[in-house]
Structure formats: C-alpha cells, structure tokens
Design an enzyme around this catalytic site. Sequence first.
Site, PDB file in Angstrom:
ATOM      1  N   GLN A 528      78.060  88.125  86.156  1.00 40.07           N
ATOM      2  CA  GLN A 528      77.133  87.019  86.388  1.00 40.07           C
ATOM      3  C   GLN A 528      77.224  86.553  87.839  1.00 40.07           C
ATOM      4  O   GLN A 528      78.316  86.387  88.390  1.00 40.07           O
ATOM      5  CB  GLN A 528      77.449  85.852  85.459  1.00 40.07           C
ATOM      6  CG  GLN A 528      77.123  86.113  83.993  1.00 40.07           C
ATOM      7  CD  GLN A 528      75.625  86.091  83.714  1.00 40.07           C
ATOM      8  OE1 GLN A 528      74.805  85.943  84.610  1.00 40.07           O
ATOM      9  NE2 GLN A 528      75.280  86.283  82.457  1.00 40.07           N
ATOM     10  N   CYS A 736      68.436  86.044  79.734  1.00 38.20           N
ATOM     11  CA  CYS A 736      68.065  85.748  81.121  1.00 38.20           C
ATOM     12  C   CYS A 736      66.561  85.843  81.322  1.00 38.20           C
ATOM     13  O   CYS A 736      66.062  85.582  82.411  1.00 38.20           O
ATOM     14  CB  CYS A 736      68.780  86.699  82.084  1.00 38.20           C
ATOM     15  SG  CYS A 736      68.406  88.452  81.795  1.00 38.20           S
TER      16      CYS A 736
END
Length: 813
Positions: A528, A736
Amino acid sequence: MMAAPSSSATTPADETETVNPDTELSEGNADVATLKRKREEDTPSDDAPVPASSVNPLWKTSLCSFFRRTNGLCSHGSECKFAHGEEELRPRPDNTWDPTSERAKREKADNEDREREKEDKGVLMMTEMVDEEEGDAGLSKCLVHLPQKWGSDQLRNFLNDQGTVYKSAKKKKGMMVGFVTFGDREQLETGVKGLDGKSIGNKNIKIADVIPRPFEKKGRQENIVLPKVQQDGEQSGDEDKGSNAGIRSVRDVVTPLAHLSYAEQLEEKKKSLLHMLKKLTRSARKACPSGVVLPDWILKSRERGGLPCNLEGILESPLIDGYRNKCEFSVGYSLNGQPTVGFMLGNYREGVTAVEEPNNCPNVSTIASKYAALFQRFLQCSELPLWNRFNNTGFWRQLTVREGRRSAEMADSHHTENNIGEVMLIIQVCSAGHEDSVVNGEFERLAKALVTGAAESSPCLPLTCLVVQDHQGISNVAPADAPLRSLPITLSNNPPPPLEASANDDKTRIHDYIGNHKFSISPTAFFQVNTLAAEKLYSLAGDWADLDSDTLLFDVCCGTGTIGITLAHRVGMVIGIEMNASAVLDAQRNAEINGIANCKFVCGKAEDVMGSLLKDYLQSLPQNTAFVSTKCEEEVDNIDSCEKEKTGIDEKQDTENGSNNLAGESQHKSSLPEIEDHKMEDQPQNTCISNKERTSPLQFKKVVAIVDPPRAGLHPTVIKTLRAHSHLRKLVYISCNPESLVANAIELCSPSPENGEKGKKDNRGWRNMSSAGLARHRVKSMPKSEPFRPVKAMAVDLFPHTPHCELVMLLER
C-alpha cells in the site's frame, strides 16, 4: 330496537375525522376516505409553516408521474409527496435534480456543451519526435479527434476520399491524433480549409501546428506538436510558439483535489461514494430474478435514501502531504522540449506525451522529488535516447522510487523525512538495439551520479539498492518475467565492482512497517502506497470481521501477506491465497520475519483451493490424524512432478506466444521456479503451502474471508466459490475501485434464480455492457446458494488530494 342516529348527530370519531367539504367521495371509497382524512390531519395545511426538521429529505424531490400522465390530475392533491410541476420541485439531498425534470436536462446539456468546448479548446501535448522525411515542419499539421482504431492506411483513405492533396500521412492505432505533411504552401492551405471542422462520427476534426523544438540536439532539429490547437479565425504566429496558456499543470492532473481543503476533499469523496452505492441498490433490484422476492436490504433501502447499507463515514489519512511510499516517474520531454522526469500531463491515447516535473505535487515526498531531479540531470548528458512513445524506440523509460519507513520506536513525529530509513530506485530501460558496452558504461555513470547526488544533498538522501529493469514492451507496465539486474552502490572515490548480471534477491529489498510488523519489499511487490493509512484500513477490516481464536481467516488475493500477518494474532489460523508465486514467497518471508506461525500461504486460484481447504479444516477428523503434514508432503510431490514437466510446459508456452500472467501485476519470478511452474497449471491439487510446521489438525467454529482484489475486482468464478461455501457467513470486501465493488456485490448479494436460467450463448452485447450490466447478466447463471447482504460500509482515505479512496464493505448472510 335502537333507532339509528340522525345525520346531524356527531360522534367522537366524527369530531376527529372532519371531512373536507371540497372533497367529493363515493360510498365505495369510504375506507380510502378515512385513511386520507387521517393523513390530511397529520399533514399541516398549506398556510401553516412546516418546520424544516419535520420534512422528509426526499419530499417533493421527484416529479409525480401520475400527475404528468393525467394532465394535472392527482388524487393526492397538495398532499402528494411528489412534485406537481417544476415550481414545486426541490433539490435532492445530494444537490442533484430529478433527471426527468427540465432543470436537470438543461444542466446536462450545459455540462455537455462545456465539455465539448473544453475539448475544442483543449491542448495537444505530443512532445515526441515526428520523423518527417523532408524536414519542413511548417508544411506539417496534426489532425485531432481521429478514431482510435484507425491506422496510417485508414487516414490516407480518408484524405483521398476528401480530395486532399498531401505528401505523407501517419497515424498510430490507439491514438486520437494523426500527422499529415503537404508538398507546398498551396496544398497546406487547401487541405487545412477542407479538413478543419470535418465531422467523423460525433467528433469534429481540429488542426494543430507542428513546430520545431526550441533547442538543438546532436546537430539535428526535431519536431514536436504545438501545444495549442488552432481555433477558427486564429493565426498561428511566432508569438504563439512556446506559449503554454490554457494547459493544465501537473498538479491539476495528478492531484485534482489539491485546491480544496482536506475537509472539502473528504466531502467530495463522500458524495461520489454515495452515488456509487445507490447504483448498487438499483442494479441489484434489476438483477433480482423474476418470481423471486426482493431481499430485505433492497426493500429497506428507501429508508436509507436508496443506499444498500449505511455509509459510516471516511477515515482520514494520518499524513496528508508527501504520503506516497512509491512513485513511478515517466521519462519524456517537457513542453519546452527538455528531457524531463516526472508525470505525463494527460492521456497518451488523446495525444498527450508531455512530461513535467513533480515539484508541485503535494502527494509526492521530498525524497522522491529529489531523486527525480537527480535522474533528470543525468539524462540531459546521457548518450542514450529517451523512450519515444510514438515510435516505440529509445532506451530510458521510467524511474520508480520506493521508500521504507523506520520502526515506530525510531520514528520522528515532527519531521516525516527523517522517518524514511531505506530507499530503492528502479530504472526501467529498453536495451534492444543498443550495444552492451555502451549500456554498461551508462549504468556505471548513472550509479555514480545517483550515489554522489544523494551524498551531496542536504540532508543526505538514503539509498539502499539500485535496480535496473529491462522491458521490451510498448507500455511501461512490465510483465512478471522482465529481467532485473542490480547496480552496485559505492562511494565515488572507490572503484566500482563489476555489474551483476541478475538481481540478488537479498540485495534488492527494502523494509517497511505496518504497526509493529516488519515487511520485506521486493522491487515489484505490491505494498500500500500510504503506510500509515493502511494501518487504519487493516485494523478496520479486522474489527468488522469479528475475529477470535476460533476463527479461520481466508485472506483472498493476499499479495505479500500484509492483511493476514497484521491480523494473525487475533485469529486461530490465516490462510492466504494468491496466484502470483513471487508474492507467495514474499508473504512466507514476511511471516518468518515477524515470527508468525499460524499463517499458511497457498499459491493457486481461490476457486481451485478454497473447497479442499474448507473441507480439511471444517470436517471432523481423528485427533491423531496429521493431515496438515500429509497435505504438505503431497503438495511437495506435486511440485516435483511439475518440475519434471517444466521443459514441456515452457516449450508449449513459447509456441503460444507468452506466459499466462495477470494483467497489471508485475512480480519477479526467478527466485521461486518450482512454484512458478506449478502456478501455470490450473489443477486444484497443485498448490504450495508455505507453512509446514503444524502437525495436528485444528477445528474452527467460524470462517471469515477478507478480500482485497486489484482494481478489476474478483473473478466471477471466485465469486461463485465464495457463495457456494455455506460455512462462510461473513465477508469483508476491501476495494480500491468502488465501481468493481458494486459489480462484485451485485453477484454476491442478488438471489439465485429458481429455475437456473442462463443467458443467451450467442449474446455478444456484453462487449458494450458496463461492469454492473455484466454482473446482472451473470446473476442469471448463479448456482443455487444463499446470497450475502450488505451490512455497513466505510471509506478510508489512502489517497489525499485525489478523487480515489479505499472502500470497506461488510457482507453477511
């Protein structure tokens, strides 16, 4: 016998249910009249002021369809909750209007006109070389808004059909621009007059100038496209050359919300998410098979304003500026024709290849910006050319800067730069057509320049490893098997050691921390980009999953194991499932670094391995049966058998033009050949479980899955697998891309058809369907299974200054 009361007599009921004298009711509608009188009493009259708090947020926000169909007649009168005309219409809670109203239609038309005007006055920033055989750039023009599927032949046919006389024409498929060179000034004027504004489909052709670069390179003048489209009646004089008026800055392109305060950014993201979640409700209602009762969560969505579940807000990012730990900088030319390392100013398909420096991008760290400047300074003196996106030639392509934070004990809360302890630089090149001696010499100079620049910077920049990735493809997204080589990092006064032919796995890694867990990051591993916000994300997922020691946690699409490892101390067992073998190796390494013993990482497809894993861990087995060890031994045998078939598989893949890799995932595979070969097979038994320490079976009372798929979402077969296993009662979906979450949730939460109807086999309309439309189509073939239901959702802002954020949704059944 009791006499009937007279008509003039009144009863308590009559006193409370006085009939409106203006309303005429028939005897047959007595019950309806009673209900209506009660409603009229509860509703204030038109003359009495209505408190704002008592009005439903959706009151009068939609036009009454019955009122329109019957030419103004509605039995509900003024008490109708729908608007009787444009005058009564109110805006909706999200500041939008009823799409069937004239006001909404006018706004839509105005927005389309503005977008069309913006396109017409848009900028063309093709700064790549246009190789014209006969050098006069004044006789060359660029045609904008051409069909992307056209090539040079289609462009020439179009020019011939229009009767345009020209010298040469070029067009590359996938782009909206083409280049035409005329023989003389008369042909130029006639061609521009005939082509400018010509309609192709729903687009009008625009003409852009091609002018020489404002600088000389190696004694040859090259051409670029003028970054301003010529308008009607506008002369392209010398004073316009080099003018960048009207061009969006790199800050506006990369961080379009940076001009807003952070609170306003979160509000914009919340509005976008609410709109997307309402789309889930509408699509799931349409996907519900005929004859099947709508689920309760759809029926109760009206109480939530059309939402499938409550959106409980957005968790803020702890770090707002400079939060990215990975930045990929493109290599190209700026609008002034200078070699630049930064971000592209638009989409390549639209003819934008100009690159500008990332100095004004608030999401880029200072360290990454400094390394981009160092690499840019080196490129200005390099003997090898920059990558040309138009001709697909050149050498230098991309710079990736990856940063690793220090542990929490060593972190400095006041200076975020000081928290970066390790940095990895990845230089992407294309060595095809270049001599090895020249390439090696450039690499030595590059390593020396970066090391020297990092040491001379104030403060000194950390540099842990320097890696070169050789990629021969057109796009900068390199495949998993793109070769890597490590460049030695030495002080400037020491002689450099010989270049390594391949990257040693131990020397090409950096480390980062999520909470108290340390993670090893290889050059192409997924991690991430906002580490501090990722801690909030994983903690939220664990809290919603309601984990305990009796929980078996499936980490689907586990990648390098970050979610499973951070939550391992809260569950009995974690099983991570990942297709990419290199990611499985990284996950195993990370589990060993953190001393995690209750994690298993399986290399295979979720639809192939989940069934057998659930069977192993949920069925009753004798206490002395060591099935885990036996299972691992069988899997090792399977891997060995795959190793023997390696040669045949490789030859077959070569003849079929490449390996079967996941799009968008780039993982280095050289360090785990046995798992890599086995991964190519689609057999469910060919899986590799990394943890072999447990020798006694464990039984779990609860099964929970956390999925964190790539932007494309889960594969349909994975969705069917999740629904088919009745023991799986709780699912936490981390997305996402909210659009892919909506599509997957439609399949996960829609009821199965009673008769098992299937779509038409010859239906080719799916090519033009949206992701939600495809999901509704696939629901028709969903096996009989109990659907999930959305319980709650919450967003986590991992990407400040941009429209993107992570969305977490809890699904139960």
